[in-house]
Design a protein around this motif. Structure first.
Motif, PDB file in Angstrom:
ATOM      1  N   GLY A 468      56.760  72.277  75.640  1.00 49.40           N
ATOM      2  CA  GLY A 468      56.904  72.460  77.075  1.00 49.40           C
ATOM      3  C   GLY A 468      58.308  72.263  77.604  1.00 49.40           C
ATOM      4  N   LEU A 469      59.266  71.979  76.723  1.00 50.48           N
ATOM      5  CA  LEU A 469      60.642  71.752  77.182  1.00 50.48           C
ATOM      6  C   LEU A 469      61.538  72.964  76.981  1.00 50.48           C
ATOM      7  N   GLU A 470      60.961  74.076  76.541  1.00 50.70           N
ATOM      8  CA  GLU A 470      61.775  75.237  76.152  1.00 50.70           C
ATOM      9  C   GLU A 470      62.663  75.758  77.283  1.00 50.70           C
ATOM     10  N   LYS A 471      62.177  75.671  78.532  1.00 46.76           N
ATOM     11  CA  LYS A 471      62.915  76.261  79.654  1.00 46.76           C
ATOM     12  C   LYS A 471      63.805  75.264  80.402  1.00 46.76           C
ATOM     13  N   VAL A 472      63.808  74.018  79.972  1.00 48.24           N
ATOM     14  CA  VAL A 472      64.662  73.017  80.624  1.00 48.24           C
ATOM     15  C   VAL A 472      66.124  73.398  80.417  1.00 48.24           C
ATOM     16  N   LEU A 473      66.921  73.306  81.503  1.00 46.96           N
ATOM     17  CA  LEU A 473      68.321  73.706  81.429  1.00 46.96           C
ATOM     18  C   LEU A 473      69.194  72.544  80.973  1.00 46.96           C
ATOM     19  N   LEU A 474      70.221  72.893  80.218  1.00 50.02           N
ATOM     20  CA  LEU A 474      71.219  71.917  79.778  1.00 50.02           C
ATOM     21  C   LEU A 474      72.536  72.641  79.553  1.00 50.02           C
ATOM     22  N   PRO A 475      73.637  71.927  79.499  1.00 52.26           N
ATOM     23  CA  PRO A 475      74.923  72.593  79.266  1.00 52.26           C
ATOM     24  C   PRO A 475      74.964  73.226  77.876  1.00 52.26           C
ATOM     25  N   PRO A 476      75.557  74.414  77.744  1.00 49.52           N
ATOM     26  CA  PRO A 476      75.693  75.018  76.413  1.00 49.52           C
ATOM     27  C   PRO A 476      76.596  74.160  75.530  1.00 49.52           C
ATOM     28  N   PHE A 477      76.411  74.257  74.245  1.00 53.28           N
ATOM     29  CA  PHE A 477      77.171  73.499  73.252  1.00 53.28           C
ATOM     30  C   PHE A 477      76.957  71.994  73.391  1.00 53.28           C
ATOM     31  N   SER A 478      75.742  71.623  73.790  1.00 50.79           N
ATOM     32  CA  SER A 478      75.440  70.196  73.887  1.00 50.79           C
ATOM     33  C   SER A 478      74.887  69.655  72.580  1.00 50.79           C
ATOM     34  N   LEU A 479      73.994  70.411  71.953  1.00 46.67           N
ATOM     35  CA  LEU A 479      73.327  69.939  70.739  1.00 46.67           C
ATOM     36  C   LEU A 479      74.046  70.390  69.459  1.00 46.67           C
ATOM     37  N   GLN A 480      74.513  71.647  69.446  1.00 43.16           N
ATOM     38  CA  GLN A 480      75.094  72.187  68.209  1.00 43.16           C
ATOM     39  C   GLN A 480      76.293  71.376  67.697  1.00 43.16           C
ATOM     40  N   PRO A 481      77.227  70.972  68.554  1.00 39.08           N
ATOM     41  CA  PRO A 481      78.362  70.177  68.037  1.00 39.08           C
ATOM     42  C   PRO A 481      77.922  68.837  67.455  1.00 39.08           C
ATOM     43  N   LEU A 482      76.847  68.235  67.992  1.00 44.57           N
ATOM     44  CA  LEU A 482      76.368  66.966  67.454  1.00 44.57           C
ATOM     45  C   LEU A 482      75.828  67.147  66.042  1.00 44.57           C
ATOM     46  N   VAL A 483      75.084  68.240  65.834  1.00 44.02           N
ATOM     47  CA  VAL A 483      74.549  68.527  64.504  1.00 44.02           C
ATOM     48  C   VAL A 483      75.691  68.871  63.541  1.00 44.02           C
ATOM     49  N   GLU A 484      76.666  69.635  64.030  1.00 43.83           N
ATOM     50  CA  GLU A 484      77.807  69.999  63.177  1.00 43.83           C
ATOM     51  C   GLU A 484      78.596  68.752  62.780  1.00 43.83           C
ATOM     52  N   ASN A 485      78.785  67.816  63.723  1.00 48.66           N
ATOM     53  CA  ASN A 485      79.490  66.577  63.411  1.00 48.66           C
ATOM     54  C   ASN A 485      78.760  65.781  62.336  1.00 48.66           C
ATOM     55  N   ALA A 486      77.426  65.726  62.448  1.00 47.80           N
ATOM     56  CA  ALA A 486      76.648  64.988  61.460  1.00 47.80           C
ATOM     57  C   ALA A 486      76.823  65.594  60.072  1.00 47.80           C
ATOM     58  N   ILE A 487      76.813  66.919  60.001  1.00 51.37           N
ATOM     59  CA  ILE A 487      76.934  67.592  58.704  1.00 51.37           C
ATOM     60  C   ILE A 487      78.313  67.374  58.090  1.00 51.37           C
ATOM     61  N   HIS A 488      79.363  67.452  58.921  1.00 50.35           N
ATOM     62  CA  HIS A 488      80.722  67.431  58.372  1.00 50.35           C
ATOM     63  C   HIS A 488      81.323  66.026  58.244  1.00 50.35           C
ATOM     64  N   HIS A 489      80.773  65.059  58.982  1.00 52.64           N
ATOM     65  CA  HIS A 489      81.433  63.741  58.997  1.00 52.64           C
ATOM     66  C   HIS A 489      80.556  62.593  58.523  1.00 52.64           C
ATOM     67  N   ALA A 490      79.224  62.780  58.536  1.00 51.04           N
ATOM     68  CA  ALA A 490      78.340  61.635  58.304  1.00 51.04           C
ATOM     69  C   ALA A 490      78.139  61.295  56.838  1.00 51.04           C
ATOM     70  N   PHE A 491      78.366  62.260  55.942  1.00 52.17           N
ATOM     71  CA  PHE A 491      77.904  62.057  54.569  1.00 52.17           C
ATOM     72  C   PHE A 491      79.027  61.996  53.538  1.00 52.17           C
ATOM     73  N   ALA A 492      80.182  61.538  53.938  1.00 53.34           N
ATOM     74  CA  ALA A 492      81.275  61.386  52.973  1.00 53.34           C
ATOM     75  C   ALA A 492      80.855  60.416  51.874  1.00 53.34           C
ATOM     76  N   ASN A 493      81.043  60.845  50.646  1.00 49.02           N
ATOM     77  CA  ASN A 493      80.714  60.035  49.452  1.00 49.02           C
ATOM     78  C   ASN A 493      79.215  59.791  49.272  1.00 49.02           C
ATOM     79  N   ILE A 494      78.385  60.486  50.024  1.00 42.42           N
ATOM     80  CA  ILE A 494      76.931  60.395  49.826  1.00 42.42           C
ATOM     81  C   ILE A 494      76.474  61.690  49.169  1.00 42.42           C
ATOM     82  N   LYS A 495      75.898  61.598  47.985  1.00 36.50           N
ATOM     83  CA  LYS A 495      75.541  62.783  47.209  1.00 36.50           C
ATOM     84  C   LYS A 495      74.081  63.186  47.360  1.00 36.50           C
ATOM     85  N   GLU A 496      73.209  62.245  47.697  1.00 41.67           N
ATOM     86  CA  GLU A 496      71.775  62.529  47.716  1.00 41.67           C
ATOM     87  C   GLU A 496      71.144  62.062  49.027  1.00 41.67           C
ATOM     88  N   ASN A 497      69.936  62.575  49.266  1.00 41.98           N
ATOM     89  CA  ASN A 497      69.110  62.138  50.403  1.00 41.98           C
ATOM     90  C   ASN A 497      69.870  62.211  51.731  1.00 41.98           C
TER      91      ASN A 497
END
Length: 586
Positions: A468-497
Motif C-alpha cells: 500500500g505504499l507504492e504511491k507515496v511520494l519521496l525525493p528521487p535518489f533517496s533509496l538508491q544511493p543508500l543501497v549503492e553505498n552499502a554495496i561499495h563501502h560496507a563489505f571491505a575485507n568481507i568475503k562471505e555472507n
C-alpha cells in the motif's frame, strides 16, 4: 568350441565393414544423428533389421555339434536337425540402443521372423530371443538417455554379451531335444558371446564416431561463430555503414568457406568482398533479385544455382548463395550474403553458420543502436547526475552487457533494459521534486540487477515492503544511493555472507525506509561528519548521504529525518523517515 571363434569373427567382419561403409554416407549419418522422429525410426528399424537378415544369411551352419559350413556360403535354408551361429543379435541390439524400444522391437521382429523362416530346430528359440534382445536394448537405451548417461563401449558390450547369454538360455529351454540343444550351446555359446561382444564394440565405436563427428562439427562451428562475432563487434557498434560493413565482410571471408561476402542495408549494397567484386559494387543498387526478395519478405533464402541468384551479369562466377535478413526489433534493416563459386561448397554446416552469425549480428545491431541512444544524453544532464552516478558504473554495465552478448543474448537484452530503466529514472529524477516510491524501487532494482550481473551471488538482498505504499511520494535518489553505498563501502575485507536488508513500513504518520548491512561498520570519526558534509571517498563522489540529508531538510522543513547507526565489525543501519502527507514544500 574355440575353433568356431575365428569363423565368428570373420562373419562379424562382414557386418562391421558394412557399418563402416554406411557411416561414410551422408544419409546414414543423418539417420543416426537425427532426433528419431517417426520417419527416422522407420528407417532405423529397416536398417538394423537388414543387418540381422544379412547375419542370418551369412551365419555358420551347425550339424550335430559340428561345423557344417564355415566358408562363404549363403544360407537360404537350414536342415531340420541343424542350427546356425551368427551375429543376428548384435545388429538388433545396437538398433534398440540408438533408436529406442520401437526400433529395437521392430528390427528384432524383422531379423527374428527371418531367422524363423530359415528353419532348424532352434528357429523358434532364436526368433524369440532376437525379438526380446531388441526390445530389451531399446528400453535400456531409453533409460540411459533419460538419466543423461552416455552409452559407453564397456556398458554396451557388457549388455550385449549378457543378451547373447540369455539367447543361449532360451535355446536350452525351448529347443528340442534338450540333449542336442545342450551340445549346441556348449559348441557355440562362448564363441557367440565373445564374438558378438567384440563385434558390438567395433559397431559402437563406429556409431560413436558418427555422433562425435556431429558434436565436433557443432563445437567447431560454435567456436568459429563466436570468434567472428567477437571480431566484428567493434564495427557493428558503428552501425551499418560502408566502412564498418567492409571490415565485417573481410573478417567473414577469412573466417568462413565463402568465396564472397556482402552486406546491404534496406536499399543498397554497403560492402562486397571476394569474387564478383567487379560488378557487385558497394553504394550502388542491389545487384540480385534474390536480395530484394529477402529484404521484402524478411526470411532466409538459399540459392543453389546461378539461375536462382538472378544476377544481372551473365558471366557472374557466383553459383550459390545464402541470404539472411538482418533485423532490429523485428524490422529488416539489411541483409547478410554469403556467395559460393560452386554449389557443393554451400553445405549444411555453412548454412547453419550463416544463420547463427546473422542472429548474433542482428543482436549486435540492436545493442549498438541502444548504445548509440545512450550516448545521445546531453553532457549537461550527465554532469547534473554525477552526484548520483559513479562514472565507472556506466562503463562497467556496458562491459558486462557486451560480454554477455557472446554468451547469453537474452540476459544481455534484460540488462540493457535495466540499464535504460536506471538512466531513465536518473533523467526523470533530475527534473522532478518528488516521485512515487514504486518508481524509486524500480530504479534500485535496475541498479541491483546490473551490479549482480557483474558479481553473481556476491550479495544477498532482502526486501521487506509494507503493501500500500507504492504511491507515496519521496525525493528521487533517496533509496538508491543508500543501497549503492552499502554495496561499495560496507563489505571491505568481507568475503562471505554479505547481506543487505531493505525495509519500508509506516510508523505513526511517516514512511520509514531502513537500509541495513552486516558489513564492517563506520568508525566514530567518520560518523561525526557523515550527513553533515561531503566525505572524501575512493569510490563515487562522497556526497550521497550529504545530498539526501540536504534535500530532506529543504523539502520537508525538518519533518523528515536521516539517522545513521553503526558499530565497527557489526554493520550499519541507515533510517530515513518521510512524512506520508505534508503541506510545507519549498
Amino acid at each position: 568350441m574355440l575353433q568356431l571363434l575365428p569363423f565368428m569373427i570373420e562373419k562379424i567382419g562382414i557386418i562391421v565393414i558394412a557399418a563402416f561403409l554406411l557411416s561414410q554416407m551422408k544419409s546414414f549419418r543423418q539417420i543416426v544423428q537425427g532426433e528419431h522422429k517417426t520417419s527416422e525410426k522407420i528407417k532405423l528399424t529397416i536398417l538394423f533389421g537388414t543387418f540381422g537378415i544379412i547375419s542370418n544369411y551369412t551365419g555358420i551352419e551347425i550339424h550335430h555339434s559340428t561345423i557344417a559350413h564355415h566358408n562363404w556360403h549363403w544360407l537360404a535354408s537350414i536342415g531340420s536337425d541343424n542350427a546356425i551361429a551368427n551375429t543376428r543379435v548384435m545388429g538388433v541390439f545396437i538398433g534398440g540402443l540408438i533408436g529406442g524400444p520401437a526400433v529395437g522391437l521392430g528390427s528384432g521382429l524383422i531379423a527374428g521372423l527371418h531367422r524363423y523362416s530359415l528353419g532348424g530346430y532352434t528357429a523358434a528359440a532364436c526368433a524369440i530371443s532376437t525379438i526380446l534382445a531388441g526390445a530389451t536394448a531399446g528400453y535400456i537405451g531409453k533409460w540411459r538417455r533419460r538419466k543423461s548417461n552416455k552409452l559407453t563401449p564397456f556398458f554396451t558390450v557388457a549388455v550385449g554379451m549378457t543378451l547373447e547369454a540369455v539367447q543361449m538360455i532360451i535355446i536350452l529351454i525351448m529347443a528340442k531335444p534338450f540333449i542336442n540343444a545342450w551340445e549346441l550351446v556348449k559348441l557355440i555359446g562362448l564363441p557367440m558371446i565373445i564374438g558378438n561382444g567384440f563385434g558390438t564394440l567395433l559397431f559402437v565405436v563406429i556409431i560413436q564416431s558418427v555422433l562425435n563427428d556431429k558434436e565436433r562439427t557443432r563445437a567447431f562451428q560454435t567456436n568459429r561463430t563466436f570468434q567472428i562475432a567477437e571480431q566484428t563487434l567493434p564495427f557493428f557498434r558503428q552501425g551499418l555503414n560502408p566502412d564498418s560493413c567492409k571490415e565485417i565482410s573481410k573478417i567473414m571471408l577469412l573466417g568462413t568457406d565463402a568465396d564472397a561476402v556482402a552486406i546491404t542495408d534496406d536499399n543498397k549494397v554497403l560492402s562486397h568482398v571476394g569474387a564478383a567484386s567487379d560488378h557487385h559494387t558497394p553504394l550502388e543498387g542491389l545487384a540480385t533479385k534474390l536480395t530484394r526478395k529477402v529484404l521484402e519478405q524478411g526470411v532466409i533464402h538459399v540459392a543453389r544455382s546461378k539461375k536462382d541468384i538472378h544476377c544481372f551479369r551473365a558471366d557472374c562466377p557466383l553459383q550459390a548463395a545464402i541470404v539472411i535478413p538482418l533485423k532490429v526489433h523485428g524490422t529488416t534493416v539489411g541483409s547478410l550474403k554469403m556467395y559460393f563459386t560452386r554449389p557443393d561448397k554451400l553445405t549444411e554446416v555453412q548454412q547453419e553458420l550463416a544463420e547463427g552469425l546473422a542472429n548474433l549480428f542482428s543482436t549486435q545491431l540492436e545493442l549498438a543502436q541502444a548504445e548509440h541512444q545512450t550516448k545521445l544524453l546531453k553532457d549537461a544532464e550527465i554532469r547534473a547526475l554525477q552526484a548520483q552516478i559513479h562514472p565507472h558504473f556506466f562503463f562497467n554495465a556496458m562491459n558486462t552487457i557486451s560480454a554477455l552478448c557472446r554468451t547469453d543474448v537474452e540476459r544481455a537484452r534484460e540488462l540493457l533494459i535495466d540499464l535504460s530503466i536506471f538512466f531513465r529514472s536518473n533523467l526523470q529524477g533530475a527534473r522532478q521534486l518528488l516521485i512515487p516510491l514504486e518508481q524509486e524501487i524500480e530504479h534500485v532494482e535496475a541498479y541491483l540487477s546490473l551490479e549482480q550481473a557483474r558479481f553473481p551471488n556476491k550479495y544477498q538482498i532482502d526486501w521487506d515492503i509494507e503493501p500500500g505504499l507504492e504511491k507515496v511520494l519521496l525525493p528521487p535518489f533517496s533509496l538508491q544511493p543508500l543501497v549503492e553505498n552499502a554495496i561499495h563501502h560496507a563489505f571491505a575485507n568481507i568475503k562471505e555472507n554479505r547481506k543487505i536488508i531493505i525495509s519500508i513500513y509506516t510508523a505513526k504518520e511517516s514512511m520509514t525506509i531502513v537500509v541495513e548491512d552486516n558489513g564492517t561498520g563506520i568508525n566514530s570519526e567518520k560518523m561525526r561528519v557523515l550527513g553533515e558534509q561531503t566525505v572524501d571517498s575512493q569510490k563515487g563522489t562522497g556526497t550521497a548521504i550529504f545530498n539526501i540529508s540536504e534535500r530532506l531538510e529543504g523539502i520537508y522543513n525538518g519533518r523528515a529525518s536521516l539517522r545513521i547507526q553503526s558499530e565497527v565489525g557489526k554493520g550499519t543501519i541507515i533510517t530515513m523517515s518521510i512524512p506520508l502527507e505534508h503541506t510545507e514544500v519549498v
